[in-house]
Each structure stands twice: as structure tokens, then as C-alpha cells.
Design a protein around this motif. Structure first.
Motif, PDB file in Angstrom:
ATOM      1  N   ALA A  43      48.466  41.296  34.887  1.00 50.54           N
ATOM      2  CA  ALA A  43      48.599  40.122  34.080  1.00 50.54           C
ATOM      3  C   ALA A  43      47.401  39.473  33.801  1.00 50.54           C
ATOM      4  CB  ALA A  43      49.501  39.311  34.754  1.00 50.54           C
ATOM      5  N   GLY A  44      46.342  40.080  34.123  1.00 50.59           N
ATOM      6  CA  GLY A  44      44.866  39.307  33.723  1.00 50.59           C
ATOM      7  C   GLY A  44      44.537  38.254  34.764  1.00 50.59           C
ATOM      8  N   ILE A  45      45.266  38.081  36.090  1.00 46.80           N
ATOM      9  CA  ILE A  45      45.044  36.927  36.879  1.00 46.80           C
ATOM     10  C   ILE A  45      44.029  37.520  37.864  1.00 46.80           C
ATOM     11  CG2 ILE A  45      46.127  35.563  38.732  1.00 46.80           C
ATOM     12  CD1 ILE A  45      48.981  35.902  37.120  1.00 46.80           C
ATOM     13  N   LYS A  46      42.664  36.746  37.926  1.00 52.90           N
ATOM     14  CA  LYS A  46      41.770  37.357  38.694  1.00 52.90           C
ATOM     15  C   LYS A  46      41.552  38.777  38.537  1.00 52.90           C
ATOM     16  CE  LYS A  46      41.859  33.417  41.901  1.00 52.90           C
ATOM     17  NZ  LYS A  46      42.224  32.805  43.086  1.00 52.90           N
ATOM     18  N   ALA A  47      41.653  39.389  37.680  1.00 52.07           N
ATOM     19  CA  ALA A  47      41.702  40.649  37.533  1.00 52.07           C
ATOM     20  C   ALA A  47      40.452  41.650  37.369  1.00 52.07           C
ATOM     21  CB  ALA A  47      42.545  41.108  36.095  1.00 52.07           C
ATOM     22  N   ALA A  48      40.203  42.823  37.827  1.00 52.12           N
ATOM     23  CA  ALA A  48      39.294  43.544  37.573  1.00 52.12           C
ATOM     24  C   ALA A  48      39.503  44.219  36.175  1.00 52.12           C
ATOM     25  CB  ALA A  48      38.925  44.723  38.636  1.00 52.12           C
ATOM     26  N   SER A  49      38.325  44.296  35.223  1.00 54.46           N
ATOM     27  CA  SER A  49      38.830  44.536  33.859  1.00 54.46           C
ATOM     28  C   SER A  49      39.085  46.030  33.787  1.00 54.46           C
ATOM     29  CB  SER A  49      37.579  44.285  32.855  1.00 54.46           C
ATOM     30  OG  SER A  49      36.516  45.166  33.360  1.00 54.46           O
ATOM     31  N   VAL A  50      38.628  46.761  34.593  1.00 49.58           N
ATOM     32  CA  VAL A  50      39.015  48.213  34.700  1.00 49.58           C
ATOM     33  C   VAL A  50      40.580  48.580  35.011  1.00 49.58           C
ATOM     34  CG1 VAL A  50      38.418  48.909  37.000  1.00 49.58           C
ATOM     35  CG2 VAL A  50      37.941  50.632  35.235  1.00 49.58           C
ATOM     36  N   VAL A  51      40.753  47.641  36.056  1.00 53.12           N
ATOM     37  CA  VAL A  51      42.223  47.738  36.338  1.00 53.12           C
ATOM     38  C   VAL A  51      43.283  47.220  35.238  1.00 53.12           C
ATOM     39  CG1 VAL A  51      44.034  47.041  38.078  1.00 53.12           C
ATOM     40  CG2 VAL A  51      41.834  47.579  38.748  1.00 53.12           C
TER      41      VAL A  51
END
Length: 96
Positions: A43-51
């Protein structure tokens, strides 16, 4: 302050993270459940961009027997699990 046994390690299968046709893994250590943390990544919440971009699914067989654990144990296990996967020849992100 987190209670003892509140943390987890988790592994995400990544589809083609380096653009070379090979799969990889992401290893992390959340205070959330692995499922909730993966949902947050997607969902893009505190996300690692690769994940966020390449994460396909969790790989519970690689971590569920380890959880839950204390924060200190999870910090150590995150690094150890990532290193074990690297030694087996996989591309691994995270695990720091």
C-alpha cells in the motif's frame, strides 16, 4: 515500549527486482505481523520500494517457525536469515 515476544522476522518473494529475470527475497523485522507489514509495503505505507514494486508474496516456510521474538532477537535473526539466503545464492534485499 514493546512487550517481549512482540517482533517477527519475515521474507517476501520478489519478482525480478534487478531487471535480470531472476527472483529475489526481502528480509525484514516488523513489530507488526508479517501479513500486516507486507500489506503496508504494497500500500506504500513506510514501504521499501523493492517490496512495493516487486513483492509478490510472503514465504512463511522460511520464517514462521522463528516468530514471535524479542526486539533484540529479531534484530539478530533478520541479519542471520538474510545472510543464510545470500549464502544459498539468492539476491537478498533488507536484512540490515
Amino acid at each position: 515500549m514493546f512487550k517481549r515476544g512482540h517482533h517477527n522476522v519475515y521474507v517476501v518473494y520478489l519478482r525480478n527486482p534487478n531487471g535480470d529475470g531472476k527472483a529475489g527475497y526481502y528480509v525484514g523485522m516488523p513489530g507488526l505481523s508479517p501479513d500486516q507489514r507486507f500489506q503496508n509495503h504494497k500500500a506504500g505505507i513506510k514501504a521499501a520500494s523493492v517490496v512495493h514494486k516487486h513483492g509478490v508474496r510472503l514465504v512463511p516456510k522460511l520464517y514462521e517457525h522463528l516468530n514471535p521474538m524479542s526486539y533484540g532477537a529479531a534484530k539478530v535473526m533478520e541479519v542471520q536469515l538474510a545472510e543464510e539466503l545470500r549464502q544459498r545464492g539468492f539476491v537478498v534485499f533488507g536484512g540490515h
